[in-house]
Write an enzyme that holds these catalytic residues in place. Structure first.
Site, mmCIF file in Angstrom:
data_model
loop_
_atom_site.group_PDB
_atom_site.id
_atom_site.type_symbol
_atom_site.label_atom_id
_atom_site.label_comp_id
_atom_site.label_asym_id
_atom_site.label_seq_id
_atom_site.Cartn_x
_atom_site.Cartn_y
_atom_site.Cartn_z
ATOM 1 N N HIS A 97 8.545 -1.933 30.473
ATOM 2 C CA HIS A 97 9.881 -2.422 30.818
ATOM 3 C C HIS A 97 10.067 -2.317 32.324
ATOM 4 O O HIS A 97 10.343 -3.307 32.988
ATOM 5 C CB HIS A 97 10.951 -1.633 30.071
ATOM 6 C CG HIS A 97 12.335 -2.154 30.284
ATOM 7 N ND1 HIS A 97 13.453 -1.598 29.678
ATOM 8 C CD2 HIS A 97 12.808 -3.184 31.033
ATOM 9 C CE1 HIS A 97 14.537 -2.265 30.055
ATOM 10 N NE2 HIS A 97 14.168 -3.233 30.880
ATOM 11 N N GLU A 155 12.960 -6.974 37.638
ATOM 12 C CA GLU A 155 12.645 -5.551 37.787
ATOM 13 C C GLU A 155 12.484 -5.171 39.253
ATOM 14 O O GLU A 155 12.909 -4.092 39.678
ATOM 15 C CB GLU A 155 11.400 -5.198 36.976
ATOM 16 C CG GLU A 155 11.606 -5.222 35.473
ATOM 17 C CD GLU A 155 12.719 -4.296 35.022
ATOM 18 O OE1 GLU A 155 12.725 -3.114 35.415
ATOM 19 O OE2 GLU A 155 13.625 -4.764 34.288
ATOM 20 N N HIS A 159 15.663 -3.110 40.642
ATOM 21 C CA HIS A 159 15.301 -1.690 40.721
ATOM 22 C C HIS A 159 14.368 -1.369 41.894
ATOM 23 O O HIS A 159 14.543 -0.368 42.588
ATOM 24 C CB HIS A 159 14.659 -1.235 39.411
ATOM 25 C CG HIS A 159 15.501 -1.492 38.205
ATOM 26 N ND1 HIS A 159 16.684 -0.826 37.963
ATOM 27 C CD2 HIS A 159 15.345 -2.363 37.159
ATOM 28 C CE1 HIS A 159 17.218 -1.258 36.828
ATOM 29 N NE2 HIS A 159 16.425 -2.190 36.324
#
Length: 421
Positions: A97, A155, A159
């Site tokens: 993930h 992602e 992040h």
């Protein structure tokens, strides 16, 4: 996925600590040979930070050099999926993930620097020569809706841009634009390789099933026994579908030392009746690890994608083949098979597969061999030169792997079962 605010991190103890490239313990380090291999091929980025400083979230004084100390996001979560509806990734592996930098008090920041956003991760990694990282991502970092590129970009943009140690000013002088994102994806892949959640559970007798259920304590205890720390599990209803492994960091996200810690977050699964559902193409229906894998599809038919499992003379299954063609008990590689059961070639993420001077191997310099597949009961066995017998000089365990040879000239004999994925 929703984010949960966590309690303050003061007082956490270190369970073990290790650096990407510096094995210090077993458990989390069971897959480090693969990690080191990828480092040797394409690691060209260095932080020059070292790992002797304080761990993130554990400093007792203010730290000014945030290129070598991750802050404020010093609580790192390596998150994985177990997608089954629809299924993603190999049937015997969880998928990536992301790697999230939460703050030490459980809060978090997102989308920290839009000027560094990337929307073509494939080209970025190819241009950087990070082809093996990209190949791995295509297999193990996949979006449930098939939008891998958007998933990867999300992602990084959401992040990855929040890591203080990945700011462009922290990179080596003259680094091309996007080097920060390349380092992020390389690190996420390396870290994931040391966290084979499927194998951890399998080693403790827990495998996906269409009928079995498990208690939360069974799952948590099994993972803790393998890894030395307790992760947080997430369920959708009664179905297990995600996991978070927690770390602090010493040094830079590029090449620092990850310090695994017990999850400060409680698992969201019910206390009992938890299902670990099969992925499409899976065939296991029990919680044992000694049962023989069953090939999918019509008996004798050849799947286009498969893992290769080793069946010993006792009938028990002990690991299988990695992408270089070696025998291991780590997370198995997915092979591409081209042809028919009577005549086909094999490739892994490393390249073509073949037998030369009796040794089986896969790689960019390997000459492809034509194999065949022979039905034996419920199994589809790999054959070289018409023989289904293979052997090695020992039996793998942990991070130990062995070369594979055709025939029975070495001490440990076995057959190789082709299991569609």
């Amino acid at each position: 996925m929703s984010r949960i605010v966590l309690p303050a991190m003061a007082g956490l103890s270190f369970v073990s600590q290790w650096a990407l490239g510096s094995p210090l313990s077993s458990g989390f380090l069971s897959s480090l040979p693969g990690l080191l291999d990828i480092s040797a091929r394409e690691a060209t980025i260095s932080s020059s930070c070292g790992t002797s400083g304080q761990a993130s979230c554990h400093n007792t004084t203010s730290v000014s050099n945030l290129c070598c100390f991750e802050a404020p996001g010093g609580l790192l979560l390596q998150t994985q999926f177990w997608d089954t509806s629809p299924s993603t990734g190999p049937s015997d592996s969880w998928t990536i993930h992301g790697l999230w930098p939460d703050n030490c008090d459980g809060t978090f920041s997102e989308n920290c620097d839009s000027s560094r956003n990337q929307n073509d991760i494939t080209s970025l990694l190819q241009d950087a020569g990070a082809d093996s990282t990209l190949d791995f991502m295509k297999e193990f970092w996949v979006d449930i809706n098939g939008n891998d590129e958007s998933f990867w970009a999300h992602e990084w943009n959401t992040h990855g841009t929040c890591y203080s140690t990945l700011r462009p000013t922290c990179l080596p002088s003259g680094s091309p634009d996007g080097t920060d994102a390349v380092a992020f994806f390389q690190t996420v892949v390396k870290l994931f390789k040391t966290l084979p959640t499927f194998t951890f559970l399998q080693n403790q007798g827990i495998t996906p099933s269409s009928s079995k259920t498990f208690t939360l304590s069974q799952l948590e205890n099994a993972l803790t026994a393998e890894a030395g720390v307790k992760p947080a599990l997430t369920c959708s209803g009664s179905n297990l579908n995600a996991i978070s492994w927690y770390f602090n960091l010493k040094g830079s996200i590029i090449d620092g030392q990850f310090v695994p810690i017990n999850s400060p977050e409680s698992s969201s699964c019910p206390s009992s009746g938890i299902k670990y559902p099969l992925k499409s193409g899976s065939s296991s229906t029990s919680t044992g690890t000694s049962s023989t894998p069953t090939s999918t599809g019509t008996p004798g038919s050849l799947p286009s994608k498969a893992t290769v499992h080793a069946i010993r003379s006792s009938g028990s299954t002990t690991g299988g083949l990695l992408s270089l063609g070696t025998w291991s008990t780590q997370t198995l590689a997915t092979y591409t098979l081209s042809g028919t059961a009577s005549s086909f070639t094999m490739t892994s993420s490393k390249g073509s597969c073949g037998v030369s001077s009796g040794k089986f191997a896969c790689g960019s310099g390997v000459t492809s061999t034509t194999f065949s597949a022979i039905s034996s009961g419920s199994n589809l066995l790999l054959a070289s030169g018409g023989s289904t017998t293979f052997s090695s000089d020992g039996v793998p365990s942990g991070s130990t792997v062995f070369d594979v040879f055709s025939g029975s000239s070495h001490s440990q004999g076995y057959t190789l079962s082709i299991v569609g994925s």
